[in-house]
Design a protein around this motif. Structure first.
Motif, short mmCIF file in Angstrom:
data_model
loop_
_atom_site.label_atom_id
_atom_site.label_comp_id
_atom_site.label_asym_id
_atom_site.label_seq_id
_atom_site.Cartn_x
_atom_site.Cartn_y
_atom_site.Cartn_z
N SER A 523 -6.71 -41.05 -52.35
CA SER A 523 -6.07 -42.30 -52.79
C SER A 523 -5.44 -43.06 -51.64
N GLU A 524 -5.62 -42.60 -50.42
CA GLU A 524 -5.06 -43.29 -49.26
C GLU A 524 -6.14 -44.14 -48.59
N PRO A 525 -5.76 -45.25 -47.97
CA PRO A 525 -6.74 -46.11 -47.30
C PRO A 525 -7.21 -45.49 -45.97
N LYS A 526 -8.05 -44.48 -46.08
CA LYS A 526 -8.56 -43.80 -44.89
C LYS A 526 -10.08 -43.81 -44.89
N PRO A 527 -10.70 -43.71 -43.73
CA PRO A 527 -12.16 -43.60 -43.70
C PRO A 527 -12.59 -42.27 -44.30
N PRO A 528 -13.81 -42.19 -44.84
CA PRO A 528 -14.27 -40.94 -45.46
C PRO A 528 -14.26 -39.78 -44.48
N GLY A 529 -13.90 -38.60 -45.00
CA GLY A 529 -13.93 -37.38 -44.21
C GLY A 529 -15.07 -36.49 -44.66
N ALA A 530 -15.01 -35.27 -44.25
CA ALA A 530 -16.05 -34.31 -44.61
C ALA A 530 -15.95 -33.98 -46.10
N PRO A 531 -17.06 -33.66 -46.76
CA PRO A 531 -17.01 -33.26 -48.16
C PRO A 531 -16.18 -32.00 -48.34
N ILE A 532 -15.61 -31.85 -49.53
CA ILE A 532 -14.91 -30.62 -49.89
C ILE A 532 -15.97 -29.63 -50.38
N PRO A 533 -16.17 -28.48 -49.70
CA PRO A 533 -17.25 -27.57 -50.11
C PRO A 533 -16.90 -26.68 -51.29
N THR A 534 -15.66 -26.17 -51.35
CA THR A 534 -15.26 -25.27 -52.42
C THR A 534 -13.77 -25.41 -52.71
N ILE A 535 -13.35 -24.89 -53.87
CA ILE A 535 -11.95 -24.85 -54.26
C ILE A 535 -11.52 -23.38 -54.31
N ARG A 536 -10.32 -23.10 -53.77
CA ARG A 536 -9.79 -21.74 -53.76
C ARG A 536 -8.32 -21.77 -54.20
N PHE A 537 -7.82 -20.60 -54.60
CA PHE A 537 -6.44 -20.52 -55.07
C PHE A 537 -5.69 -19.34 -54.44
N GLY A 538 -6.06 -18.11 -54.79
CA GLY A 538 -5.31 -16.95 -54.31
C GLY A 538 -3.97 -16.85 -55.01
N LYS A 539 -2.94 -16.45 -54.27
CA LYS A 539 -1.60 -16.33 -54.85
C LYS A 539 -1.07 -17.72 -55.19
N THR A 540 -0.64 -17.84 -56.43
CA THR A 540 -0.36 -19.16 -57.00
C THR A 540 0.85 -19.07 -57.92
N GLU A 541 1.46 -20.24 -58.21
CA GLU A 541 2.59 -20.28 -59.13
C GLU A 541 2.44 -21.41 -60.13
N LEU A 542 2.85 -21.12 -61.36
CA LEU A 542 3.04 -22.16 -62.37
C LEU A 542 4.50 -22.59 -62.35
N GLY A 543 4.73 -23.89 -62.34
CA GLY A 543 6.08 -24.42 -62.48
C GLY A 543 6.97 -24.31 -61.27
N ASN A 544 6.42 -23.89 -60.11
CA ASN A 544 7.25 -23.76 -58.92
C ASN A 544 6.36 -23.58 -57.70
N TRP A 545 7.00 -23.38 -56.55
CA TRP A 545 6.26 -23.20 -55.30
C TRP A 545 7.03 -22.27 -54.39
N ARG A 546 6.32 -21.26 -53.89
CA ARG A 546 6.91 -20.36 -52.90
C ARG A 546 6.03 -20.41 -51.65
N PRO A 547 6.21 -21.46 -50.83
CA PRO A 547 5.34 -21.60 -49.66
C PRO A 547 5.55 -20.46 -48.67
N GLU A 548 4.45 -19.97 -48.13
CA GLU A 548 4.55 -18.87 -47.16
C GLU A 548 5.04 -19.35 -45.80
N ARG A 549 4.99 -20.64 -45.59
CA ARG A 549 5.62 -21.21 -44.40
C ARG A 549 5.96 -22.67 -44.70
N ALA A 550 6.71 -23.31 -43.82
CA ALA A 550 7.18 -24.67 -44.06
C ALA A 550 6.04 -25.66 -43.82
#
Length: 587
Positions: A523-550
């Motif tokens: 949604s930003e006015p940027k030139p096109p980048g590389a396609p997104i090849p896949t979606i991944r998740f792993g450890k995840t949270e509903l309703g919150n966020w516990r980032p492993e780093r800042a």
């Protein structure tokens, strides 16, 4: 010319500030507040103290960090701009942003100064910038153009953080409180329960609609019906019947037809227009004055227990009022309960179809109990049970159903979704109780690496998704503001569909498509980048966020509200499927 310092009363000033803090200040009122602050140092001091308290109360309870960029939004030194009214305030360096107990009082002072000074500096600098443009002032009184531009950008940024309110923007006059078995018909636009509406024409084929006017009057409308909501104290009935409850604060409420005006004098009354066009008035409590809008008939006053039945040639016949001819609040409550039971059972049956979908990755209905109250049971074949941390069970979309309430910064549900996905559809029923954070988490991965997907609601009311591509830090896919203050407290259905083949991401709200983005751009006015090849998740949270780093300056993203249902599928859903999912599972 600037207003003299005492031109505005303290009462008026306090009202403007209160409405500013609540997000209900329109442009005209904002200009008035700005003018007062320009002209009075005492009012600026009072405003600064109010905003200091407002900022501190919002943040001190659950966060001991300060984002230095918040104090740099205006692009100017706040201490220089504000030195005539406030002391210089510093900020902690990045490596000291988690203060010890000995630093907390210092942090609070800094946070307060930054929050208050940002608003005041804009008003003060903006004023002097205007004056510099109007007069040939020398260098000692002018403000550099860059400072004025940065200040304007700062306020635009602040405005963008607040959700919209239709109470001001469209001069709303009434609230749709409930709808029971309403069939809107093909030519009518459905109204949502909880929606506030401006002057509006309402027509539906069958069912019951409960409308509360902002004056305090309440109306139960039985279909088939057509009426115009004209103002907070007036409605025009074209067909159907209405039962009105008018408290003392709303005395004077009026129901009109094409030829008659029914003026409340402190009452509970009903008006019906029968299929042949003839009208009846039934007064159950108090009195109603009846005025003819055609001809020269004299007004009539009808008292409790009495009524009028219209005959030909505008003649009226007195009758005894019949309370059983109109739906009352007890009947309405009973019918709402019956409807809720039916729709809850229909959802339970439809849930079996969801569970049978071979693409189902994870499905939490928040209604299937386990022996361990800390476990959120996954109904998919993958058995990815979630771990409930801190959240409390609360009523869901129906009285018989439960949901999880997220309030505290520690509230969350932990889960781990392995693997990579070519396509993804996520859906959720949730109820927001506040736009507390810049980002209000729905579903966030712990890490933010290639292919990771984040889904959240911004404080501005925008629905936000972000994907980490290989060639940049982040691509965002953000709607225009879709949610506002009036959406707080109601159940909403959100869905996001990621189509890797078509390289698109689509947002849905209450079953309808609201925005589609190219994955390569966002949604930003940027030139096109590389396609997104896949979606991944792993450890995840509903309703919150516990980032492993800042990852950024918004680490606190806990949801203020409830989640009632969450599902993820490894395929794309069509518009029809999203609409069906919404229709089959709404209360």
């Amino acid at each position: 010319m600037p207003m003299p310092p005492d031109a505005a009363s303290l009462t008026e000033f306090n009202d403007l500030v209160d409405r500013y803090c609540a997000g209900l200040l329109d442009r005209e009122s904002f200009d008035k507040l700005e003018s007062i602050l320009r002209s009075s140092g005492e009012r600026r001091r009072q405003f600064r103290e109010t905003m200091s308290t407002h900022a501190a109360l919002n943040e001190i309870a659950d966060m001991y960090e300060i984002d230095q960029t918040a104090c740099d939004l205006s692009g100017v030194s706040l201490s220089n701009v504000m030195q005539q009214d406030s002391p210089t305030a510093g900020v902690f360096p990045a490596d000291q942003r988690t203060p010890s107990s000995s630093h907390r009082s210092t942090w609070l002072a800094v946070a307060v100064a930054c929050a208050a000074s940002l608003v005041i500096s804009f008003l003060f600098v903006h004023y002097h910038s205007d004056e510099a443009n109007k007069t040939a002032a020398g260098p000692d009184t002018s403000v550099p153009a860059q400072v004025a531009e940065n200040s304007t950008q700062a306020v635009r940024h602040m405005d963008s953080l607040l959700p919209p309110t239709r109470l001001v923007s469209n001069r709303s006059i009434a609230l749709i409180k409930s709808a029971v078995d309403v069939n809107w018909g093909p030519s009518s636009t459905p109204l949502r329960v909880g929606e506030v509406v401006p002057s509006h024409s309402v027509h539906f084929e069958s069912g019951i609609l409960e409308i509360v006017f902002l004056s305090g009057a309440m109306m139960v409308v039985e279909g088939p019906a057509k009426l115009d909501l004209v103002s907070v104290d007036k409605a025009i009935l074209h067909r159907g019947k209405v039962r009105c409850y008018v408290p003392p604060a709303a005395v004077g409420f009026t129901v009109e037809t094409l030829d008659t005006k029914y003026l409340d004098l402190g009452t509970e009354f009903g008006v019906e227009i029968k299929p042949d066009g003839k009208q009846e008035l039934h007064v159950f409590d108090g009195e109603v004055r009846v005025d003819s809008l055609v001809g020269n008939q004299s007004p009539q006053t009808v008292l409790s227990g009495e009524g009028l039945q219209q005959k030909s040639d505008q003649k009226w016949e007195k009758i005894t009022s019949d309370p059983n001819q109109f739906t009352n609040t007890v009947d309405l409550s009973r019918r709402k309960t019956t409807q809720g039971q039916k729709s809850y059972q229909a959802w339970r049956e439809y849930r079996e179809k969801i569970k049978a979908d071979p693409s189902l990755v994870v499905y939490y209905d928040f209604d299937s109990q386990t022996d361990n109250p800390q476990v959120l049971k996954d109904l998919s074949k993958n058995a990815i049970d979630g771990s409930i941390i801190g959240c409390e069970l609360s009523p869901g979309r129906w009285e018989a159903k439960t949901s999880l309430e997220f309030k505290k910064p520690s509230d969350r549900v932990r889960l781990n979704i392995p693997g990579e996905f070519g396509d993804v559809t996520m859906t959720a029923w949730l109820r927001l109780d506040g736009f507390d954070r810049l980002f209000n988490s729905i579903f966030l991965t712990d890490r933010y690496e290639d292919g990771h997907l984040h889904w959240q609601v911004k404080s501005s009311g925008e629905i936000d998704a972000g994907i980490k591509p290989a060639d940049s830090l982040r691509r965002i896919y953000v709607t225009s503001p879709m949610l506002g203050y009036e959406d707080l407290g109601r159940w909403i259905h959100l869905a996001v569909v990621v189509d890797i083949t078509a390289q698109t991401l689509t947002h849905y709200l209450d079953g309808g498509r609201v925005a589609t983005f190219d994955l390569r751009i966002g949604s930003e006015p940027k030139p096109p980048g590389a396609p997104i090849p896949t979606i991944r998740f792993g450890k995840t949270e509903l309703g919150n966020w516990r980032p492993e780093r800042a990852y950024d300056n918004s680490p606190v993203r806990n949801l203020n509200g409830r989640i009632d249902e969450f599902a993820m599928f490894s395929r794309t859903f069509s518009d029809f499927e999203i609409r069906e999912l919404f229709n089959q599972s709404r209360n």
